[in-house]
Motif scaffolding. Sequence first.
Motif, PDB file in Angstrom:
ATOM      1  N   ASP A  34      35.784  42.656  52.084  1.00 34.42           N
ATOM      2  CA  ASP A  34      36.944  41.794  52.296  1.00 34.42           C
ATOM      3  C   ASP A  34      37.961  41.995  51.181  1.00 34.42           C
ATOM      4  OD1 ASP A  34      36.126  40.310  50.060  1.00 34.42           O
ATOM      5  OD2 ASP A  34      35.050  38.860  51.268  1.00 34.42           O
ATOM      6  N   ASP A  35      38.914  41.068  51.075  1.00 40.71           N
ATOM      7  CA  ASP A  35      39.994  41.216  50.106  1.00 40.71           C
ATOM      8  C   ASP A  35      39.558  41.030  48.661  1.00 40.71           C
ATOM      9  OD1 ASP A  35      41.784  41.756  52.121  1.00 40.71           O
ATOM     10  OD2 ASP A  35      42.389  39.668  52.360  1.00 40.71           O
ATOM     11  N   ASP A  36      38.542  40.190  48.398  1.00 38.86           N
ATOM     12  CA  ASP A  36      38.144  39.894  47.024  1.00 38.86           C
ATOM     13  C   ASP A  36      37.046  40.803  46.493  1.00 38.86           C
ATOM     14  OD1 ASP A  36      39.961  37.819  46.808  1.00 38.86           O
ATOM     15  OD2 ASP A  36      38.555  36.340  47.586  1.00 38.86           O
ATOM     16  N   TRP A  37      36.298  41.442  47.371  1.00 36.66           N
ATOM     17  CA  TRP A  37      35.200  42.335  46.966  1.00 36.66           C
ATOM     18  C   TRP A  37      35.135  43.478  47.967  1.00 36.66           C
ATOM     19  CZ3 TRP A  37      31.695  42.059  42.871  1.00 36.66           C
ATOM     20  CH2 TRP A  37      30.663  43.005  42.899  1.00 36.66           C
ATOM     21  N   VAL A  38      35.271  44.696  47.472  1.00 40.97           N
ATOM     22  CA  VAL A  38      35.251  45.871  48.335  1.00 40.97           C
ATOM     23  C   VAL A  38      34.263  46.878  47.751  1.00 40.97           C
ATOM     24  CG1 VAL A  38      36.642  47.768  49.252  1.00 40.97           C
ATOM     25  CG2 VAL A  38      37.652  45.494  49.040  1.00 40.97           C
ATOM     26  N   ALA A  52      38.408  41.506  42.926  1.00 40.87           N
ATOM     27  CA  ALA A  52      39.743  40.973  42.646  1.00 40.87           C
ATOM     28  C   ALA A  52      39.750  40.243  41.311  1.00 40.87           C
ATOM     29  CB  ALA A  52      40.176  40.026  43.766  1.00 40.87           C
ATOM     30  N   ALA A  53      40.711  40.585  40.479  1.00 37.70           N
ATOM     31  CA  ALA A  53      40.925  39.945  39.182  1.00 37.70           C
ATOM     32  C   ALA A  53      42.439  39.782  39.026  1.00 37.70           C
ATOM     33  CB  ALA A  53      40.332  40.776  38.056  1.00 37.70           C
ATOM     34  N   PRO A  54      42.979  38.674  39.518  1.00 40.73           N
ATOM     35  CA  PRO A  54      44.437  38.508  39.533  1.00 40.73           C
ATOM     36  C   PRO A  54      45.103  38.662  38.159  1.00 40.73           C
ATOM     37  CG  PRO A  54      43.383  36.810  40.834  1.00 40.73           C
ATOM     38  CD  PRO A  54      42.286  37.561  40.130  1.00 40.73           C
ATOM     39  N   GLY A  55      44.414  38.321  37.087  1.00 37.59           N
ATOM     40  CA  GLY A  55      44.993  38.456  35.756  1.00 37.59           C
ATOM     41  C   GLY A  55      44.631  39.756  35.067  1.00 37.59           C
ATOM     42  N   HIS A  56      44.190  40.743  35.831  1.00 40.43           N
ATOM     43  CA  HIS A  56      43.717  42.008  35.261  1.00 40.43           C
ATOM     44  C   HIS A  56      44.774  42.644  34.362  1.00 40.43           C
ATOM     45  CE1 HIS A  56      41.885  45.949  34.883  1.00 40.43           C
ATOM     46  NE2 HIS A  56      43.001  46.486  35.316  1.00 40.43           N
ATOM     47  N   VAL A  57      44.345  43.021  33.166  1.00 40.81           N
ATOM     48  CA  VAL A  57      45.190  43.766  32.239  1.00 40.81           C
ATOM     49  C   VAL A  57      44.458  45.075  31.953  1.00 40.81           C
ATOM     50  CG1 VAL A  57      46.201  43.806  29.931  1.00 40.81           C
ATOM     51  CG2 VAL A  57      46.081  41.644  31.205  1.00 40.81           C
ATOM     52  N   PRO A  58      45.072  46.211  32.276  1.00 41.52           N
ATOM     53  CA  PRO A  58      44.379  47.476  32.044  1.00 41.52           C
ATOM     54  C   PRO A  58      44.183  47.733  30.560  1.00 41.52           C
ATOM     55  CG  PRO A  58      46.613  47.878  32.819  1.00 41.52           C
ATOM     56  CD  PRO A  58      46.383  46.400  32.874  1.00 41.52           C
ATOM     57  N   PRO A  59      43.115  48.457  30.218  1.00 41.88           N
ATOM     58  CA  PRO A  59      42.891  48.780  28.817  1.00 41.88           C
ATOM     59  C   PRO A  59      43.953  49.759  28.311  1.00 41.88           C
ATOM     60  CG  PRO A  59      41.316  49.930  30.192  1.00 41.88           C
ATOM     61  CD  PRO A  59      42.082  49.008  31.093  1.00 41.88           C
ATOM     62  N   ALA A  60      44.204  49.705  27.024  1.00 44.58           N
ATOM     63  CA  ALA A  60      45.106  50.668  26.400  1.00 44.58           C
ATOM     64  C   ALA A  60      44.303  51.909  26.040  1.00 44.58           C
ATOM     65  CB  ALA A  60      45.725  50.058  25.147  1.00 44.58           C
ATOM     66  N   TRP A  61      44.893  53.079  26.257  1.00 43.47           N
ATOM     67  CA  TRP A  61      44.210  54.314  25.903  1.00 43.47           C
ATOM     68  C   TRP A  61      45.222  55.341  25.461  1.00 43.47           C
ATOM     69  CZ3 TRP A  61      43.865  59.412  26.153  1.00 43.47           C
ATOM     70  CH2 TRP A  61      42.658  60.008  25.772  1.00 43.47           C
ATOM     71  N   PRO A  62      45.034  56.033  24.398  1.00 45.46           N
ATOM     72  CA  PRO A  62      44.032  55.726  23.374  1.00 45.46           C
ATOM     73  C   PRO A  62      44.522  54.587  22.506  1.00 45.46           C
ATOM     74  CG  PRO A  62      45.295  57.625  22.689  1.00 45.46           C
ATOM     75  CD  PRO A  62      45.819  57.216  24.058  1.00 45.46           C
ATOM     76  N   ALA A  63      43.624  53.781  22.050  1.00 46.99           N
ATOM     77  CA  ALA A  63      43.965  52.650  21.195  1.00 46.99           C
ATOM     78  C   ALA A  63      42.837  52.425  20.213  1.00 46.99           C
ATOM     79  CB  ALA A  63      44.215  51.397  22.032  1.00 46.99           C
TER      80      ALA A  63
END
Length: 119
Positions: A34-38, A52-63
């Motif tokens: 479904d929409d929240d888990w695929v 689904a993680a509405p507040g998802h912030v991708p990791p910084a790379w390289p950091a």
Amino acid sequence: MALAKLGVVVLDCPDPRALAGFYAGVLGGTVEGDDDWVDLKVPGGQSLAFQAAPGHVPPAWPAPDASQQFHLDLTVDDMDAAEQGVLALGAKPLDVEDRSRNWRVYADPAGHPFCLCAC
């Protein structure tokens, strides 16, 4: 004796179906859920799941001052062809300048780093 068995690797992201579609384009397989888990059922391999993680912030790379959290190593037979394919699917190059290495680093459309690795 092991205490557990790996069930599935789960990637948090803002749009599970879209990210599962990206990885289906890279790895093959069938997108289910479904929409929240695929789930991405990969033929002959480990499944991946997308949550689904509405507040998802991708990791910084390289950091050096921040964790990349995790990354996937994807084995390929033809590095240049695989690179063309993942870029066409929406990947972003992160570290591909050194062409003498047997790996190149990209970000998927949600910002998770992954490597293409030559066999």
